[in-house]
Design an enzyme around this catalytic site. Sequence first.
Site, PDB file in Angstrom:
ATOM      1  N   THR A 113      48.123  30.200  20.206  1.00  0.00           N
ATOM      2  CA  THR A 113      49.280  29.301  20.265  1.00  0.00           C
ATOM      3  C   THR A 113      48.784  27.881  20.486  1.00  0.00           C
ATOM      4  O   THR A 113      47.578  27.624  20.566  1.00  0.00           O
ATOM      5  CB  THR A 113      50.216  29.680  21.428  1.00  0.00           C
ATOM      6  OG1 THR A 113      49.558  29.376  22.675  1.00  0.00           O
ATOM      7  CG2 THR A 113      50.588  31.161  21.389  1.00  0.00           C
ATOM      8  N   SER A 141      60.780  26.978  18.659  1.00  0.00           N
ATOM      9  CA  SER A 141      60.148  27.073  19.976  1.00  0.00           C
ATOM     10  C   SER A 141      59.403  25.806  20.362  1.00  0.00           C
ATOM     11  O   SER A 141      59.205  25.533  21.551  1.00  0.00           O
ATOM     12  CB  SER A 141      59.180  28.260  19.988  1.00  0.00           C
ATOM     13  OG  SER A 141      58.208  28.114  18.974  1.00  0.00           O
ATOM     14  N   SER A 142      58.981  24.999  19.383  1.00  0.00           N
ATOM     15  CA  SER A 142      58.171  23.819  19.695  1.00  0.00           C
ATOM     16  C   SER A 142      58.922  22.834  20.576  1.00  0.00           C
ATOM     17  O   SER A 142      58.349  22.249  21.507  1.00  0.00           O
ATOM     18  CB  SER A 142      57.728  23.115  18.415  1.00  0.00           C
ATOM     19  OG  SER A 142      56.903  23.948  17.639  1.00  0.00           O
ATOM     20  N   HIS A 156      72.871  28.728 -20.846  1.00  0.00           N
ATOM     21  CA  HIS A 156      71.849  29.550 -21.495  1.00  0.00           C
ATOM     22  C   HIS A 156      70.561  28.756 -21.668  1.00  0.00           C
ATOM     23  O   HIS A 156      69.643  29.210 -22.341  1.00  0.00           O
ATOM     24  CB  HIS A 156      72.319  30.030 -22.867  1.00  0.00           C
ATOM     25  CG  HIS A 156      73.671  30.674 -22.853  1.00  0.00           C
ATOM     26  ND1 HIS A 156      74.809  30.013 -23.251  1.00  0.00           N
ATOM     27  CD2 HIS A 156      74.054  31.908 -22.471  1.00  0.00           C
ATOM     28  CE1 HIS A 156      75.853  30.816 -23.113  1.00  0.00           C
ATOM     29  NE2 HIS A 156      75.424  31.976 -22.645  1.00  0.00           N
ATOM     30  N   HIS A 168      75.014  35.907 -16.320  1.00  0.00           N
ATOM     31  CA  HIS A 168      75.782  34.877 -15.619  1.00  0.00           C
ATOM     32  C   HIS A 168      76.409  35.424 -14.339  1.00  0.00           C
ATOM     33  O   HIS A 168      77.365  34.851 -13.816  1.00  0.00           O
ATOM     34  CB  HIS A 168      76.885  34.341 -16.530  1.00  0.00           C
ATOM     35  CG  HIS A 168      76.383  33.819 -17.838  1.00  0.00           C
ATOM     36  ND1 HIS A 168      75.471  32.798 -17.921  1.00  0.00           N
ATOM     37  CD2 HIS A 168      76.633  34.199 -19.110  1.00  0.00           C
ATOM     38  CE1 HIS A 168      75.199  32.549 -19.186  1.00  0.00           C
ATOM     39  NE2 HIS A 168      75.880  33.401 -19.934  1.00  0.00           N
ATOM     40  N   GLY A 188      56.782  30.498  28.178  1.00  0.00           N
ATOM     41  CA  GLY A 188      56.633  31.408  27.058  1.00  0.00           C
ATOM     42  C   GLY A 188      55.807  32.642  27.331  1.00  0.00           C
ATOM     43  O   GLY A 188      55.805  33.578  26.523  1.00  0.00           O
ATOM     44  N   GLY A 234      50.707  25.124  15.321  1.00  0.00           N
ATOM     45  CA  GLY A 234      51.041  24.416  16.556  1.00  0.00           C
ATOM     46  C   GLY A 234      49.818  23.856  17.241  1.00  0.00           C
ATOM     47  O   GLY A 234      49.830  22.724  17.752  1.00  0.00           O
TER      48      GLY A 234
END
Length: 554
Positions: A481, A431-432, A220, A59, A473, A541
């Site tokens: 990519t 990043s998209s 339990h 626990h 980028g 992507g």
Amino acid sequence: MKKFINTPKLAVREALEGLAASNDAVCLLASTNVLLRSDIPSDPKDRPIAILSGGGAGHEPAHAGYVGKGMLSAAVAGDVFTSPSVDAVLAGIRACAGPAGAVLVVKNYTGDRLNFGLAAELARAEGIPTEVVLVADDVALLEMSKDNARGIAGTVLVHKIAGAAVEEGMGFADVVATARAAAADLASMGVALDGCTLPGAERSGFDLGEDEIEYGMGIHGEKGQRRAPMAEADEIVDAVIGTVIAQLDAGSNRVGLLVNGLGSTTPLELAIVARRAVMGLKAAGFVPELVWTGNFMTALDMPGMSLTALPLDDRRAALLGAPTSVRVWPVEASAPKEPIIVEDGGAEAAEVLGGTARPELKRAALAAATALRQAEPDLTRLDAETGDGDLGQSMLRAAEALEALPDGAFADPATLLAQAGMALRRVIGGSSGPFYAAALLRASQKLQGVSSPGPADWLGALKAGCEAISDMGGAAPGDRTMLDALAAAHEAGNAPAAGETVAAAAARGAREGAARTAEMQAKFGRASYLGARAMGHQDAGAAAVAVWMQALAS
């Protein structure tokens, strides 16, 4: 089942040794599994009132994690889900208690009641005043058996109250009475999404169905109140907090709320649970003054949670907020009294767009949105293979943003691309979002003043979008990519096959470009961390580009 253990039978001992090796405030008895404070006076006459607890291991952080100034003097650990022996409990009492007395905080399970109860009798016979505080806070099964209510996560609040009472200098009888009053007022209930696996076992000791959860399951894996279909978090929390609220004393509207994970529930999920539980208490007229969220009493690796409510007055709130040296106990638990949502002074004013929607532009955007919505599971799977698995949800948010654009956004191509870029920037993380926003805004600029673009205009806008992504980028075609699909679409659109439209050619190019990414070495993004292991998996992507490009062509 893979676990970081050596020999299962030594798991509990080695875990306790690990706690002792990493915390100079605790130490471990050589002969038995008792963890105790390292500052306990050697002469029993000099020892303050001792607060002990324990039970079966599994626990964690209960109970050994709560040994320290302001909480437990010692914790007695049995094997996983197994009560410790009478001798082990008695050894713990002898190691940390003296004439000032010992208070044993015990969860209401038969084994614990018997072993701690007999140890208390033996300690009293040796001249150590000893009392048992029984915790039976599980309200899930009260209608069936009020005498057999189990002790679950609310037990740790009794640890805190009793330990703080000792530090304050309260006498033995008052410490016992204070702890028993808190235990009597507790109301807890849990819900499990699945079972848990004991050390050394190959699989869970029990299973719930794929779409099944159990309300009121014990720590339990004991049978709960009922099984039900999986539901959204709010519905589950409402059912649990509603049962808890029904057991609270109506005489006080001030409460403390413990939101407890059962082992495999993430902090993100527990925060969602806490949000709804607080809302439920407030809706019922209660004021949650203290809120603790985290793993306090787990069931190994069980996915699930429990909610505990404890009525408060000034005295009890002060004890719960008193300092403690226990490392796992939250430093602060005060809940806000005022609304938690504040105005965002930096929010952009919504742009009011005029103009009439052009049906063909709106149809195209909604077709792309529908395609992305339908592709969410596939995109999630693809991204999980080499990334963090969030692209499907990102594209789902993109679809929702496109569907929510006002009619004025469809007035002309340049406006649509600009508005789409701004919308995606707001809703897509990672990043998209920035890449799509930059590409769409650059493409929009290319089409400024062009009311009815022809194929060459659209291809010019596509090229401008590719350049924006590359500029931002640093990627180029061949780097695995989204650019590999976009650049291939531009190339194919400039050289359609016989009888093929420019749009169909661009969609074909996007599909082929996305497929080729499976054979490319990633140079950017999370896939780049995998090296050759990313080979054979399409870039998610690029696959997303192929999805919406095909929708536009269709």
